[in-house]
Design a protein around this motif. Structure first.
Motif, PDB file in Angstrom:
ATOM      1  N   PRO A 191       0.797  -1.237   0.000  1.00  0.00           N
ATOM      2  CA  PRO A 191       0.000   0.000   0.000  1.00  0.00           C
ATOM      3  C   PRO A 191       0.821   1.275   0.000  1.00  0.00           C
ATOM      4  O   PRO A 191       0.330   2.325  -0.435  1.00  0.00           O
ATOM      5  N   ASP A 192       2.055   1.224   0.467  1.00  0.00           N
ATOM      6  CA  ASP A 192       2.859   2.443   0.585  1.00  0.00           C
ATOM      7  C   ASP A 192       3.935   2.562  -0.490  1.00  0.00           C
ATOM      8  O   ASP A 192       4.732   3.508  -0.458  1.00  0.00           O
ATOM      9  N   VAL A 193       3.972   1.634  -1.439  1.00  0.00           N
ATOM     10  CA  VAL A 193       5.005   1.664  -2.476  1.00  0.00           C
ATOM     11  C   VAL A 193       4.536   2.561  -3.626  1.00  0.00           C
ATOM     12  O   VAL A 193       3.449   2.358  -4.169  1.00  0.00           O
ATOM     13  N   PRO A 194       5.328   3.569  -4.008  1.00  0.00           N
ATOM     14  CA  PRO A 194       4.927   4.459  -5.100  1.00  0.00           C
ATOM     15  C   PRO A 194       4.684   3.682  -6.400  1.00  0.00           C
ATOM     16  O   PRO A 194       5.427   2.764  -6.741  1.00  0.00           O
ATOM     17  N   LEU A 195       3.624   4.072  -7.103  1.00  0.00           N
ATOM     18  CA  LEU A 195       3.243   3.427  -8.353  1.00  0.00           C
ATOM     19  C   LEU A 195       3.236   4.469  -9.467  1.00  0.00           C
ATOM     20  O   LEU A 195       2.549   5.486  -9.374  1.00  0.00           O
TER      21      LEU A 195
ATOM     22  N   THR B 132      -5.961  10.732  -9.683  1.00  0.00           N
ATOM     23  CA  THR B 132      -4.675  10.229  -9.222  1.00  0.00           C
ATOM     24  C   THR B 132      -3.896  11.372  -8.603  1.00  0.00           C
ATOM     25  O   THR B 132      -4.332  12.528  -8.662  1.00  0.00           O
ATOM     26  N   GLN B 133      -2.751  11.105  -8.000  1.00  0.00           N
ATOM     27  CA  GLN B 133      -2.035  12.156  -7.268  1.00  0.00           C
ATOM     28  C   GLN B 133      -1.370  13.172  -8.197  1.00  0.00           C
ATOM     29  O   GLN B 133      -1.505  14.376  -8.006  1.00  0.00           O
ATOM     30  N   HIS B 134      -0.648  12.678  -9.197  1.00  0.00           N
ATOM     31  CA  HIS B 134       0.089  13.569 -10.092  1.00  0.00           C
ATOM     32  C   HIS B 134      -0.023  13.052 -11.519  1.00  0.00           C
ATOM     33  O   HIS B 134      -0.031  11.838 -11.753  1.00  0.00           O
ATOM     34  N   VAL B 135      -0.068  13.982 -12.466  1.00  0.00           N
ATOM     35  CA  VAL B 135      -0.148  13.651 -13.888  1.00  0.00           C
ATOM     36  C   VAL B 135       0.931  14.437 -14.613  1.00  0.00           C
ATOM     37  O   VAL B 135       1.094  15.638 -14.379  1.00  0.00           O
ATOM     38  N   LEU B 136       1.666  13.762 -15.496  1.00  0.00           N
ATOM     39  CA  LEU B 136       2.603  14.439 -16.386  1.00  0.00           C
ATOM     40  C   LEU B 136       2.217  14.064 -17.810  1.00  0.00           C
ATOM     41  O   LEU B 136       2.422  12.934 -18.245  1.00  0.00           O
ATOM     42  N   ILE B 137       1.624  15.020 -18.529  1.00  0.00           N
ATOM     43  CA  ILE B 137       1.253  14.810 -19.923  1.00  0.00           C
ATOM     44  C   ILE B 137       2.406  15.279 -20.796  1.00  0.00           C
ATOM     45  O   ILE B 137       2.786  16.453 -20.748  1.00  0.00           O
TER      46      ILE B 137
ATOM     47  N   ARG C 243      13.764  11.034  -4.032  1.00  0.00           N
ATOM     48  CA  ARG C 243      13.341  12.368  -4.464  1.00  0.00           C
ATOM     49  C   ARG C 243      11.830  12.508  -4.358  1.00  0.00           C
ATOM     50  O   ARG C 243      11.086  11.531  -4.529  1.00  0.00           O
ATOM     51  N   ASP C 244      11.362  13.734  -4.108  1.00  0.00           N
ATOM     52  CA  ASP C 244       9.925  13.955  -4.153  1.00  0.00           C
ATOM     53  C   ASP C 244       9.474  13.980  -5.611  1.00  0.00           C
ATOM     54  O   ASP C 244      10.295  14.003  -6.541  1.00  0.00           O
ATOM     55  N   VAL C 245       8.168  13.986  -5.827  1.00  0.00           N
ATOM     56  CA  VAL C 245       7.640  13.839  -7.179  1.00  0.00           C
ATOM     57  C   VAL C 245       8.087  14.982  -8.086  1.00  0.00           C
ATOM     58  O   VAL C 245       8.472  14.766  -9.236  1.00  0.00           O
TER      59      VAL C 245
ATOM     60  N   ALA D 196      -2.308   5.251  -7.985  1.00  0.00           N
ATOM     61  CA  ALA D 196      -1.036   5.678  -8.566  1.00  0.00           C
ATOM     62  C   ALA D 196      -0.497   6.946  -7.922  1.00  0.00           C
ATOM     63  O   ALA D 196      -1.247   7.863  -7.586  1.00  0.00           O
ATOM     64  N   THR D 197       0.825   6.990  -7.798  1.00  0.00           N
ATOM     65  CA  THR D 197       1.505   8.212  -7.410  1.00  0.00           C
ATOM     66  C   THR D 197       1.539   9.188  -8.576  1.00  0.00           C
ATOM     67  O   THR D 197       1.364  10.391  -8.401  1.00  0.00           O
ATOM     68  N   ALA D 198       1.765   8.665  -9.782  1.00  0.00           N
ATOM     69  CA  ALA D 198       1.802   9.506 -10.979  1.00  0.00           C
ATOM     70  C   ALA D 198       1.463   8.669 -12.197  1.00  0.00           C
ATOM     71  O   ALA D 198       1.760   7.474 -12.245  1.00  0.00           O
ATOM     72  N   ILE D 199       0.837   9.324 -13.186  1.00  0.00           N
ATOM     73  CA  ILE D 199       0.644   8.712 -14.495  1.00  0.00           C
ATOM     74  C   ILE D 199       1.301   9.622 -15.528  1.00  0.00           C
ATOM     75  O   ILE D 199       1.372  10.841 -15.340  1.00  0.00           O
TER      76      ILE D 199
END
Length: 259
Positions: free
Chosen positions: A98-102, A164-169, A221-223, A133-136
């Motif tokens: 549950p705590d592993v970044p995805l 989701t938490q963060h998105v990078l398009i 590192r942070d996101v 997810a941490t980020a897509i």
């Protein structure tokens, strides 16, 4: 000496430009280790995808369970996933972590236009894994597909970041003298990153970027910092890309680059 392990679930590309090989090279270049579970085999070259063969559901689950029983993971990266059944297996196994970044790179279509995952897989990812997810990291075409064809990337980014938490398009597949990547978090307007557009068409840039992000997060590192470091690394790999075949050039991922 120990390195953080990254669990990579993705497809195999015989050209070595994208998929599992790209993930391994990109993760290793950051100083981490990629353990891989293959979701599908592809028949492709540096030009396009010509066929896809999913790994059977039972064998896929067995491979994933074997990796999880043996190793601990500091991050997980998903690339192309073969089926809704594979998505469901992944979602179930992630309950153990549950705590592993995805990090999810929702690969739906190859750069040459060939289909890698059908619409039902994208829908399953969105319904079952985006919230976890941490980020897509979709490209512009994939972001629009995930937003049911909405052509406005700003609207897509805000909508996806509500799931989701963060998105990078990424904007490499868009027109213009600059490549514009857009970050969205918490349903807020995006932050822009601008990169000089390089000549040519590249194979595997999305895999390179998403795997570098996963490794950077695993390294502590942070996101925001991970996004910046991974984009810098990816641009450098494209700037030094090489022609391995008759089609798109491949990122030079294994060369060491300065931050």
């Amino acid at each position: 000496m120990r390195r953080p392990n990254i669990l990579v679930i993705a497809g195999h590309d015989p050209s070595g430009g994208a998929g599992i090989q790209a993930d391994i090279e990109s993760v290793a270049a950051q100083g981490a280790h990629a353990a891989t579970v293959i979701s599908l085999l592809t028949c492709q070259d540096t030009t396009n995808v010509y066929g896809v063969e999913p790994v059977t559901t039972d064998f896929f689950a067995r491979c994933l369970d074997t990796a999880l029983a043996d190793m601990s993971f500091a991050a997980i990266k998903l690339g192309v996933i073969a089926s809704r059944e594979h998505v469901a297996i992944i979602a179930d196994r992630l309950k153990q972590l549950p705590d592993v970044p995805l990090i999810i790179d929702p690969v739906l279509v190859a750069a040459g236009g060939g289909t890698l995952a059908n619409d039902s897989v994208g829908q399953a990812l969105r319904a079952q894994l985006f919230e976890r997810a941490t980020a897509i990291t979709p490209n512009a075409r994939e972001a629009r597909a995930l937003c049911d064809g909405d052509s406005d990337l700003e609207r897509c980014g805000v909508a996806l970041s509500q799931r989701t938490q963060h998105v990078l398009i990424t904007g490499g597949d868009e027109a213009g003298p600059q490549v514009i990547n857009r970050r969205y978090s918490d349903g807020q307007p995006g932050q822009r990153y601008e990169w000089p557009r390089l000549d040519g068409v590249f194979h595997g840039s999305g895999c390179t970027l998403a795997s570098a992000i996963a490794a950077q997060i695993a390294l502590g590192r942070d996101v925001g910092d991970a996004f910046e470091q991974a984009q810098h690394y990816t641009w450098q790999t494209l700037n030094r890309a090489f022609a391995a075949g008759r089609g798109q050039r491949l990122p030079a991922r294994t060369t060491a680059f300065s931050s």
